[in-house]
Design a protein around this motif. Structure first.
Motif: not given
Length: 59
Positions: A13-35
């Motif tokens: 669960t903790a790893a999933g939350i961190w990963n969701a945060g990383a996806i949000g950062v990638a989307v916010g930076l406009g790097v859809a392929n990384i997300a």
């Protein structure tokens, strides 16, 4: 995340939350392929963890 003796509860669960945060950062930076890669990696990890949990509980 909670440690109970020699086992740890909530690690996936903790790893999933961190990963969701990383996806949000990638989307916010406009790097859809990384997300997308992070999302697929997260999905694979959650499926693998569930499979391991079920096979462990059958023993």
């Amino acid at each position: 995340m909670v440690k109970q003796g020699s086992s740890v509860k909530g690690l996936v669960t903790a790893a999933g939350i961190w990963n969701a945060g990383a996806i949000g950062v990638a989307v916010g930076l406009g790097v859809a392929n990384i997300a997308i890669i992070l999302g697929l990696t997260n999905l694979f990890g959650l499926v693998a963890a569930e499979h391991a949990r079920r096979s462990r509980s059958r023993r």
